[in-house]
Design an enzyme around this catalytic site. Structure first.
Site, PDB file in Angstrom:
ATOM      1  N   ARG A   1      24.516  23.616   4.485  1.00  0.00           N
ATOM      2  CA  ARG A   1      24.722  22.134   4.102  1.00  0.00           C
ATOM      3  C   ARG A   1      25.622  21.290   4.995  1.00  0.00           C
ATOM      4  O   ARG A   1      26.567  21.959   5.820  1.00  0.00           O
ATOM      5  CB  ARG A   1      25.183  22.197   2.727  1.00  0.00           C
ATOM      6  CG  ARG A   1      23.766  22.640   1.785  1.00  0.00           C
ATOM      7  CD  ARG A   1      24.396  22.563   0.263  1.00  0.00           C
ATOM      8  NE  ARG A   1      24.690  21.480   0.061  1.00  0.00           N
ATOM      9  CZ  ARG A   1      25.766  21.172  -1.084  1.00  0.00           C
ATOM     10  NH1 ARG A   1      26.081  22.088  -1.786  1.00  0.00           N
ATOM     11  NH2 ARG A   1      26.092  19.919  -1.131  1.00  0.00           N
TER      12      ARG A   1
ATOM     13  N   ASP B   1       7.505  -1.249  11.243  1.00  0.00           N
ATOM     14  CA  ASP B   1       6.722  -0.325  10.639  1.00  0.00           C
ATOM     15  C   ASP B   1       5.838   0.190  11.862  1.00  0.00           C
ATOM     16  O   ASP B   1       4.901   0.811  11.446  1.00  0.00           O
ATOM     17  CB  ASP B   1       5.745  -0.810   9.517  1.00  0.00           C
ATOM     18  CG  ASP B   1       4.682  -1.630  10.038  1.00  0.00           C
ATOM     19  OD1 ASP B   1       4.978  -2.233  11.234  1.00  0.00           O
ATOM     20  OD2 ASP B   1       3.711  -1.872   9.187  1.00  0.00           O
TER      21      ASP B   1
ATOM     22  N   THR C   1      36.237  44.769  -5.601  1.00  0.00           N
ATOM     23  CA  THR C   1      34.836  44.294  -6.166  1.00  0.00           C
ATOM     24  C   THR C   1      35.087  43.451  -7.438  1.00  0.00           C
ATOM     25  O   THR C   1      35.678  44.208  -8.300  1.00  0.00           O
ATOM     26  CB  THR C   1      33.921  45.537  -6.197  1.00  0.00           C
ATOM     27  OG1 THR C   1      33.488  45.731  -4.949  1.00  0.00           O
ATOM     28  CG2 THR C   1      32.463  45.095  -6.921  1.00  0.00           C
TER      29      THR C   1
ATOM     30  N   ARG D   1       0.781  -1.199  -0.120  1.00  0.00           N
ATOM     31  CA  ARG D   1      -0.078   0.159  -0.043  1.00  0.00           C
ATOM     32  C   ARG D   1       0.926   1.352   0.045  1.00  0.00           C
ATOM     33  O   ARG D   1       0.401   2.450  -0.169  1.00  0.00           O
ATOM     34  CB  ARG D   1      -0.858  -0.012   1.080  1.00  0.00           C
ATOM     35  CG  ARG D   1      -2.119  -0.826   0.993  1.00  0.00           C
ATOM     36  CD  ARG D   1      -3.070  -0.790   2.184  1.00  0.00           C
ATOM     37  NE  ARG D   1      -2.760  -2.141   3.301  1.00  0.00           N
ATOM     38  CZ  ARG D   1      -3.155  -1.981   4.265  1.00  0.00           C
ATOM     39  NH1 ARG D   1      -3.757  -0.942   4.706  1.00  0.00           N
ATOM     40  NH2 ARG D   1      -2.761  -2.786   5.126  1.00  0.00           N
TER      41      ARG D   1
ATOM     42  N   ASN E   1      34.819  26.231  -5.900  1.00  0.00           N
ATOM     43  CA  ASN E   1      35.444  24.730  -5.158  1.00  0.00           C
ATOM     44  C   ASN E   1      35.655  23.659  -6.096  1.00  0.00           C
ATOM     45  O   ASN E   1      36.269  22.923  -6.020  1.00  0.00           O
ATOM     46  CB  ASN E   1      34.891  24.588  -4.046  1.00  0.00           C
ATOM     47  CG  ASN E   1      33.302  24.071  -4.219  1.00  0.00           C
ATOM     48  OD1 ASN E   1      32.654  24.648  -5.240  1.00  0.00           O
ATOM     49  ND2 ASN E   1      32.914  23.191  -3.372  1.00  0.00           N
TER      50      ASN E   1
ATOM     51  N   ASN F   1      -4.763  -4.890  18.094  1.00  0.00           N
ATOM     52  CA  ASN F   1      -3.310  -5.650  18.143  1.00  0.00           C
ATOM     53  C   ASN F   1      -2.296  -4.587  17.552  1.00  0.00           C
ATOM     54  O   ASN F   1      -2.254  -4.257  16.381  1.00  0.00           O
ATOM     55  CB  ASN F   1      -3.631  -6.815  17.393  1.00  0.00           C
ATOM     56  CG  ASN F   1      -1.807  -7.712  17.203  1.00  0.00           C
ATOM     57  OD1 ASN F   1      -1.155  -7.466  18.291  1.00  0.00           O
ATOM     58  ND2 ASN F   1      -1.580  -8.418  16.572  1.00  0.00           N
TER      59      ASN F   1
ATOM     60  N   LYS G   1      28.612  25.374   2.666  1.00  0.00           N
ATOM     61  CA  LYS G   1      29.052  23.788   2.590  1.00  0.00           C
ATOM     62  C   LYS G   1      30.210  23.480   3.033  1.00  0.00           C
ATOM     63  O   LYS G   1      31.388  24.227   2.566  1.00  0.00           O
ATOM     64  CB  LYS G   1      28.640  23.233   1.282  1.00  0.00           C
ATOM     65  CG  LYS G   1      28.759  21.780   1.388  1.00  0.00           C
ATOM     66  CD  LYS G   1      29.526  21.134   0.147  1.00  0.00           C
ATOM     67  CE  LYS G   1      30.648  21.348  -0.236  1.00  0.00           C
ATOM     68  NZ  LYS G   1      31.439  20.633  -1.131  1.00  0.00           N
TER      69      LYS G   1
HETATM   70  C1  UD1 Z   1      -0.316  -6.798  11.518  1.00  0.00           C
HETATM   71  C2  UD1 Z   1      -1.244  -7.711  12.341  1.00  0.00           C
HETATM   72  C3  UD1 Z   1      -2.317  -7.054  12.975  1.00  0.00           C
HETATM   73  C4  UD1 Z   1      -2.023  -5.699  13.674  1.00  0.00           C
HETATM   74  C5  UD1 Z   1      -1.146  -4.881  12.695  1.00  0.00           C
HETATM   75  C6  UD1 Z   1      -0.749  -3.714  13.452  1.00  0.00           C
HETATM   76  C7  UD1 Z   1      -0.894  -9.777  11.522  1.00  0.00           C
HETATM   77  C8  UD1 Z   1      -1.086 -11.192  10.755  1.00  0.00           C
HETATM   78  N1  UD1 Z   1      -1.608  -8.835  11.514  1.00  0.00           N
HETATM   79  O1  UD1 Z   1      -1.266  -6.596  10.486  1.00  0.00           O
HETATM   80  O2  UD1 Z   1      -3.037  -7.927  13.919  1.00  0.00           O
HETATM   81  O3  UD1 Z   1      -3.147  -4.974  14.145  1.00  0.00           O
HETATM   82  O4  UD1 Z   1       0.016  -5.350  12.336  1.00  0.00           O
HETATM   83  O5  UD1 Z   1       0.123  -2.858  12.698  1.00  0.00           O
HETATM   84  O6  UD1 Z   1       0.460  -9.830  12.135  1.00  0.00           O
HETATM   85  N2  UD1 Z   1       6.183  -8.858   7.689  1.00  0.00           N
HETATM   86  C9  UD1 Z   1       7.483  -9.745   7.633  1.00  0.00           C
HETATM   87  N3  UD1 Z   1       6.995 -10.816   6.987  1.00  0.00           N
HETATM   88  C10 UD1 Z   1       5.916 -11.194   6.318  1.00  0.00           C
HETATM   89  C11 UD1 Z   1       4.853 -10.324   6.689  1.00  0.00           C
HETATM   90  C12 UD1 Z   1       4.996  -9.171   7.377  1.00  0.00           C
HETATM   91  O7  UD1 Z   1       8.352  -9.279   7.827  1.00  0.00           O
HETATM   92  O8  UD1 Z   1       5.848 -12.411   6.103  1.00  0.00           O
HETATM   93  C13 UD1 Z   1       6.501  -7.441   8.724  1.00  0.00           C
HETATM   94  C14 UD1 Z   1       6.226  -6.256   7.911  1.00  0.00           C
HETATM   95  O9  UD1 Z   1       7.338  -5.849   6.909  1.00  0.00           O
HETATM   96  C15 UD1 Z   1       5.740  -5.377   9.115  1.00  0.00           C
HETATM   97  C16 UD1 Z   1       5.246  -6.253   9.809  1.00  0.00           C
HETATM   98  O10 UD1 Z   1       5.784  -7.663   9.740  1.00  0.00           O
HETATM   99  O11 UD1 Z   1       6.858  -4.691   9.454  1.00  0.00           O
HETATM  100  C17 UD1 Z   1       3.577  -6.405   9.807  1.00  0.00           C
HETATM  101  O12 UD1 Z   1       3.102  -6.681   8.637  1.00  0.00           O
HETATM  102  P1  UD1 Z   1       2.039  -6.024   7.818  1.00  0.00           P
HETATM  103  O13 UD1 Z   1       1.857  -6.554   6.676  1.00  0.00           O
HETATM  104  O14 UD1 Z   1       2.214  -4.332   8.102  1.00  0.00           O
HETATM  105  O15 UD1 Z   1       0.548  -6.447   8.770  1.00  0.00           O
HETATM  106  P2  UD1 Z   1      -0.709  -5.871   9.154  1.00  0.00           P
HETATM  107  O16 UD1 Z   1      -1.529  -6.328   7.737  1.00  0.00           O
HETATM  108  O17 UD1 Z   1      -0.332  -4.037   9.272  1.00  0.00           O
HETATM  109 MG    MG Z   2       1.239  -3.144   9.045  1.00  0.00          MG
END
Ligand code: UD1
Ligand code: MG
Length: 450
Positions: A315, A105, A405, A15, A368, A169, A333
Site C-alpha cells: 500500500r 473525453d 512466539t 450514457r 498501529n 470528427n 503500508k
Molecule cells: C462530439 C462531436 C462529434 C464527434 C464526437 C467525437 C459535436 C456537436 N459533436 O459528439 O462530431 O464525432 O464528439 O467524440 O461537437 N461538452 C461541453 N459542453 C456542452 C457539450 C459538450 O463541455 O455543452 C463537452 C463534453 O463534456 C465532452 C465534449 O464536449 O468532453 C464532447 O461532448 P459530447 O456530448 O461527448 O459530444 P458527442 O456527442 O460525443
Molecule cells: Mg463524446
C-alpha cells in the site's frame, strides 16, 4: 506562434449512467481529463482553460491538482460544444495566438498528432482532426471536397448517404483565437438536438472564404468515451500499449494480458511480473525484481532483487530496499523494509520501519491504530520477531533483539534482549485421556436418551 488549450469537460455524460462527471472517470487509474491535459502539454500552451459544468467543482479540483495554472471556465447550462468553447472567451482575454480545442473525453491523443495539426494550421485558417472509423456509429461525419473540409454533419442530422462516410470528427480543432470566437458567434442551434455544435464552424468558415482542412490520425487516438463500454475499451487500448512498451523495455510479463497497469507505472528491465498482478497509481519497481502472482501494489517502491508475493499487498508508502522478501498474505503500508529483511507470511506491517536483515515471523502484526490515532513501530537490524507477535505501537525493538512466539509487545525491547509476554505453559500428565473419557461417556448418555 503561441498556443492556448481549451479542454471541454462540462458534459454530463448521460450514457455513463454515473454520479461522477464523465471526464473524471479513470483510464489506467488516471482521470480522462488528466490524460487530455497531459496530451495537450506537448504544445507548451501559454494558457489552459478547462470548461466545466456538471460536477464543476470536482473537475476543477482535479485539473488544478495536475496543473495549478489551469484556468476554469464554467458553462452553467450545457448548450453544446460551440457554446462550451464560447465560455473560454474571457479566460483568453488578451491572448493572441492559436486555440487548440481538446475534449476531456478523448484521452489517447499522441503528441505528433497535435504537432501535425499545428503544422497544418500554418497553411489553413481552421484545422479539424479526423479519423477513419471502423464503426462510425454516432460520430460526426467529415464531408470533404478534395483537401478542403466542407462541413461536419452530426449522425442525428445526417442523410443515409452522409452516414455512409467513414471519415469522422474527433472534435479537436485548431484555429486563431479571434477567428474562432467570431465563427462561434455565428453558430446557431437549429438541429436535431437543439444544441450549438462546434463542428458547425467548418461550414461557416467556408462561407466566409476561409480555408478549412482536416488532418487524420488513427482511431485509437481519438477514441471518444461516451459509455462504460467505451471506457472499458479505452482502458483496454491503454493496457495493450503499456504492456507492449514494458515488454519492449525488457520486462518479463508471464501473462501480459492479466497484468493491470496504471498510467504512471515504472518497471525496470529484467524484472519478472507473474500473472494477475495489479498496479495502482504511483508504483516504481527497479530492475531485477520479481512480483509474484496475484499481488496488488500502489504508491510504493520496490528495489532491485526484491521478491514480492504471491498474494502480497503493498500500500502507499511501502518502501522495499534491495533483496527484501515480502511473502504471501502480507500487507505493507507506510513502512520501510531495509535491505535483506523478510516478511514472508500472513503479516501486517504498517507505519513501521524494519531494519536490515531482520526476519518477521508468520502472523506478526503491528498494532498501529488505537481507534483514534496511528503510531509507529521501529524494528532494528538483525531482529528476529517470533511468529504471531503483536507489536503494540508506539514501540521500538532494538538491534539483534528477539521476541518469543505469541508475544504481545507493549514496552520497548532493548538491543539483544528477548521479549517474552505470554502465559506460562503448564502440562498436566494424563489429563487429556481423562477429559476424552469424560466427554465420550457424556455423548454416549445423551445419544441413548435421544
Ligand atoms: C462530439 C462531436 C462529434 C464527434 C464526437 C467525437 C459535436 C456537436 N459533436 O459528439 O462530431 O464525432 O464528439 O467524440 O461537437 N461538452 C461541453 N459542453 C456542452 C457539450 C459538450 O463541455 O455543452 C463537452 C463534453 O463534456 C465532452 C465534449 O464536449 O468532453 C464532447 O461532448 P459530447 O456530448 O461527448 O459530444 P458527442 O456527442 O460525443
Ligand atoms: Mg463524446
Amino acid at each position: 506562434m503561441s498556443t492556448a488549450l481549451v479542454i471541454l469537460a462540462a458534459g454530463k455524460g448521460t450514457r455513463m449512467n454515473s454520479d461522477i462527471p464523465k471526464v473524471l472517470h479513470p483510464i489506467a487509474q488516471v482521470p480522462m481529463l488528466v490524460h487530455a491535459m497531459r496530451a495537450g502539454a506537448v504544445l507548451s500552451p501559454e494558457r489552459t482553460v478547462i470548461v466545466t459544468g456538471h460536477g464543476a467543482e470536482a473537475v476543477a479540483k482535479v485539473a488544478k491538482a495536475e496543473d495549478d495554472s489551469t484556468q476554469i471556465a464554467v458553462q452553467e447550462e450545457q448548450l453544446g460544444t460551440a457554446h462550451a468553447v464560447a465560455q473560454a472567451r474571457s479566460a483568453l482575454e488578451g491572448f493572441d495566438g492559436d486555440v487548440v480545442v481538446l475534449y476531456g473525453d478523448t484521452p489517447f491523443l499522441q503528441p505528433d498528432t497535435l504537432e501535425r495539426m499545428i503544422a497544418a494550421r500554418a497553411e489553413n485558417d481552421l484545422v479539424i482532426l479526423g479519423f477513419e472509423a471502423a464503426d462510425p456509429a454516432r460520430y460526426g461525419r467529415l464531408v470533404m471536397n478534395g483537401n478542403a473540409l466542407e462541413r461536419i454533419v452530426e449522425f442525428k442530422d445526417a442523410t443515409d448517404e452522409e452516414r455512409a462516410i467513414t471519415l469522422c470528427n474527433s472534435g479537436l480543432l485548431a484555429c486563431d483565437a479571434k477567428t474562432l470566437f467570431a465563427l462561434i458567434d455565428a453558430v446557431g442551434n437549429d438541429n436535431a438536438s437543439g444544441e450549438y455544435y462546434l463542428p458547425d464552424v467548418v461550414e461557416i468558415a467556408g462561407d466566409r472564404g476561409l480555408s478549412v482542412t482536416a488532418v487524420a490520425c488513427d482511431e485509437a487516438q481519438t477514441l471518444g468515451v461516451n459509455s462504460r463500454v467505451d471506457l472499458a475499451a479505452a482502458d483496454a487500448v491503454f493496457q495493450a500499449r503499456a504492456r507492449a512498451a514494458l515488454l519492449e523495455l525488457g520486462v518479463t510479463l508471464m501473462a501480459p494480458e492479466t497484468v493491470y497497469l496504471a498510467a504512471d507505472t515504472i518497471i525496470g528491465r529484467d524484472t519478472v511480473i507473474e500473472p494477475n498482478v495489479v498496479f495502482g497509481p504511483g508504483v516504481t519497481v527497479e530492475s531485477g525484481a520479481t512480483i509474484r502472482a496475484f499481488s496488488h501494489l500502489e504508491g510504493c517502491h520496490v528495489s532491485r532483487g526484491a521478491i514480492v508475493g504471491p498474494y502480497a499487498r503493498l500500500r502507499p508508502g511501502a518502501e522495499l530496499s534491495e533483496n527484501t522478501r515480502i511473502g504471501n498474505f502480507v500487507e505493507i503500508k507506510n513502512a520501510a523494509i531495509a535491505e535483506g529483511a523478510k516478511v514472508n507470511h500472513l503479516s501486517y506491517v504498517g507505519d513501521a520501519s524494519v531494519g536490515a536483515a531482520s526476519n518477521i515471523g508468520a502472523g506478526t502484526i503491528t498494532c498501529n491504530y488505537d481507534g483514534v490515532m496511528k503510531h509507529r513501530t521501529t524494528i532494528g537490524e538483525n531482529v528476529f520477531i517470533g511468529s504471531n507477535t503483536m507489536l503494540v505501537a508506539p514501540v521500538t525493538v532494538g538491534d539483534n533483539a528477539m521476541t518469543a512466539t505469541g508475544t504481545v509487545v507493549t514496552k520497548d525491547v532493548e538491543p539483544e534482549a528477548l521479549a517474552v509476554a505470554r502465559a506460562k505453559q503448564e502440562n498436566k500428565p494424563g489429563y487429556a485421556r481423562k477429559l476424552f473419557d469424560m466427554l465420550k461417556s457424556k455423548k454416549a448418555r445423551r445419544d441413548k436418551g435421544a
